[in-house]
Design a protein around this motif. Structure first.
Motif, short mmCIF file in Angstrom:
data_model
loop_
_atom_site.label_atom_id
_atom_site.label_comp_id
_atom_site.label_asym_id
_atom_site.label_seq_id
_atom_site.Cartn_x
_atom_site.Cartn_y
_atom_site.Cartn_z
N PRO A 110 -7.75 -15.73 -13.79
CA PRO A 110 -8.81 -14.87 -14.33
C PRO A 110 -10.19 -15.53 -14.30
O PRO A 110 -11.19 -14.85 -14.52
CB PRO A 110 -8.35 -14.62 -15.78
N ALA A 111 -10.25 -16.83 -14.03
CA ALA A 111 -11.54 -17.49 -13.81
C ALA A 111 -11.87 -17.54 -12.32
O ALA A 111 -13.03 -17.38 -11.93
CB ALA A 111 -11.52 -18.90 -14.38
N LEU A 112 -10.86 -17.74 -11.48
CA LEU A 112 -11.09 -17.87 -10.04
C LEU A 112 -11.35 -16.53 -9.36
O LEU A 112 -12.34 -16.38 -8.63
CB LEU A 112 -9.89 -18.56 -9.38
N TYR A 113 -10.48 -15.55 -9.58
CA TYR A 113 -10.59 -14.29 -8.85
C TYR A 113 -11.92 -13.57 -9.08
O TYR A 113 -12.53 -13.07 -8.11
CB TYR A 113 -9.42 -13.37 -9.21
N LYS A 168 1.52 -2.80 -7.89
CA LYS A 168 0.88 -2.00 -6.85
C LYS A 168 0.02 -2.85 -5.92
O LYS A 168 -0.45 -2.37 -4.89
CB LYS A 168 0.02 -0.91 -7.48
N GLY A 169 -0.24 -4.08 -6.31
CA GLY A 169 -1.09 -4.95 -5.49
C GLY A 169 -0.46 -6.30 -5.25
O GLY A 169 0.73 -6.51 -5.51
N GLU A 170 -1.25 -7.24 -4.73
CA GLU A 170 -0.75 -8.56 -4.38
C GLU A 170 -1.54 -9.67 -5.07
O GLU A 170 -1.49 -10.82 -4.67
CB GLU A 170 -0.81 -8.75 -2.86
N MET A 171 -2.28 -9.29 -6.14
CA MET A 171 -3.09 -10.26 -6.86
C MET A 171 -2.28 -10.81 -8.02
O MET A 171 -2.36 -10.35 -9.15
CB MET A 171 -4.39 -9.59 -7.34
N SER A 172 -1.47 -11.81 -7.72
CA SER A 172 -0.54 -12.35 -8.71
C SER A 172 -1.27 -13.16 -9.77
O SER A 172 -2.45 -13.50 -9.64
CB SER A 172 0.52 -13.22 -8.03
N GLY A 173 -0.56 -13.48 -10.83
CA GLY A 173 -1.14 -14.22 -11.93
C GLY A 173 -1.45 -15.66 -11.62
O GLY A 173 -2.23 -16.30 -12.31
N HIS A 174 -0.81 -16.20 -10.58
CA HIS A 174 -1.11 -17.56 -10.13
C HIS A 174 -1.80 -17.49 -8.77
O HIS A 174 -1.65 -16.51 -8.04
CB HIS A 174 0.17 -18.39 -10.05
N ALA A 175 -2.56 -18.52 -8.46
CA ALA A 175 -3.37 -18.51 -7.24
C ALA A 175 -2.51 -18.25 -6.00
O ALA A 175 -1.48 -18.89 -5.80
CB ALA A 175 -4.11 -19.84 -7.10
N GLU A 176 -2.95 -17.32 -5.19
CA GLU A 176 -2.16 -16.83 -4.06
C GLU A 176 -3.01 -16.84 -2.79
O GLU A 176 -3.98 -16.07 -2.67
CB GLU A 176 -1.66 -15.41 -4.36
N MET A 177 -2.69 -17.70 -1.83
CA MET A 177 -3.49 -17.83 -0.62
C MET A 177 -3.06 -16.89 0.50
O MET A 177 -3.85 -16.62 1.42
CB MET A 177 -3.46 -19.28 -0.11
#
Length: 281
Positions: free
Chosen positions: A74-77, A98-107
């Motif tokens: 929530p700080a990075l995204y 519905k999306g691919e924005m997971s709670g942990h950093a995802e490259m």
């Protein structure tokens, strides 16, 4: 740093805090406390320090950032969105099926993320590898890694620290978000880690103390890190967990908890007031 730039960074961080709060509330899940404490650090990196291009997120000559405390997306995204890596509207899919924005950093799916992280301690090891590759390839990019002061209880962090010193990775800058709290309470009670400066110095790192909420001080610290040759640098950034929301500040209970509707309205009002003041509204 000119005052106009300081103000610009403050406005960006205020907007990012609002977006972070929206993300965690809408998802009813997420790590808000450590995201708010590290927001000014990440905003300074993406808004002023790092050489990155949203139009070319895989530029081989770009600077790299590894969110070793990988749960603080929530700080990075929001910072990536405000920088232009993807639309701000995409943040609504945070932790959504519905999306691919997971709670942990995802490259794999999120533009601008240089390393997938989540298992604490592993991000700094990846950053060491990136910095070592930069040396081997004779590239001039820099690598930045943000760790939590609870995360450094992981032994792998110190293995990475030894490697960084052995290979004289002066292109690596680690930042420890020293907010003094982790999921179970104060770091001093759970697993005391101080004196951090003496420990990193013993591992042959250049150590810089900095206020993690002071944009000018952060800029000066990052400049000093870049000027240091022959060894890696760590910034020990003193911060406040939950920074910006009165009832979250200094409360470890907000490590990984989403606000309910009533708490969200209060938090949103405080953050919105701060942004309005900065924007002169």
């Amino acid at each position: 740093m000119e005052q106009s730039k300081v103000h610009e960074l403050a406005v960006t961080a205020a907007r990012a805090r609002l977006l972070a709060m929206d993300m965690v509330h809408d998802a009813a899940s997420g790590h808000i406390g450590g995201s708010l404490s590290s927001m000014d650090i990440i905003t300074t990196l993406y808004g002023h320090v790092m050489r990155v291009d949203p139009a070319n997120p895989r530029d081989p000559d770009r600077d790299r950032f590894v969110l070793s405390k990988g749960h603080c997306t929530p700080a990075l995204y929001p910072n990536l969105a405000l920088k232009g890596f993807f639309p701000v509207e995409d943040l609504k899919l945070f932790r959504s099926i519905k999306g691919e924005m997971s709670g942990h950093a995802e490259m794999r799916h999120i533009k601008g993320v240089d390393m997938s992280t989540g298992s604490l301690g592993q991000g700094i090891s990846a950053a060491v590898g990136m910095a070592l590759a930069g040396k081997a390839d004779q590239k001039d990019y820099r690598v930045y890694a943000l760790l939590g002061d609870g995360e450094i209880e992981e032994g792998q962090v110190w293995e990475a620290a030894m490697s960084a010193a052995k290979y004289h990775l002066d292109n690596l800058c680690a930042i420890v978000d020293v907010n003094g709290l982790q999921i179970d309470g104060a770091t001093a009670d759970v697993m005391p880690s101080e004196p951090l400066d003496k420990k990193f110095e013993a591992f042959n790192w250049n150590v810089i103390h900095v206020d993690g909420h002071d944009f000018e001080a952060l800029d000066q610290a990052f400049q000093a890190a870049a000027a240091c040759k022959g060894k890696p640098t760590v910034l020990l950034a003193k911060t406040i967990k939950g920074k910006g929301v009165s009832f979250m500040e200094g409360d470890y209970g907000w490590h990984g908890k989403a606000p309910n509707d009533e708490q969200y309205e209060k938090a949103h009002a405080e953050l919105a007031a701060t942004l309005a003041e900065l924007e002169g509204k």
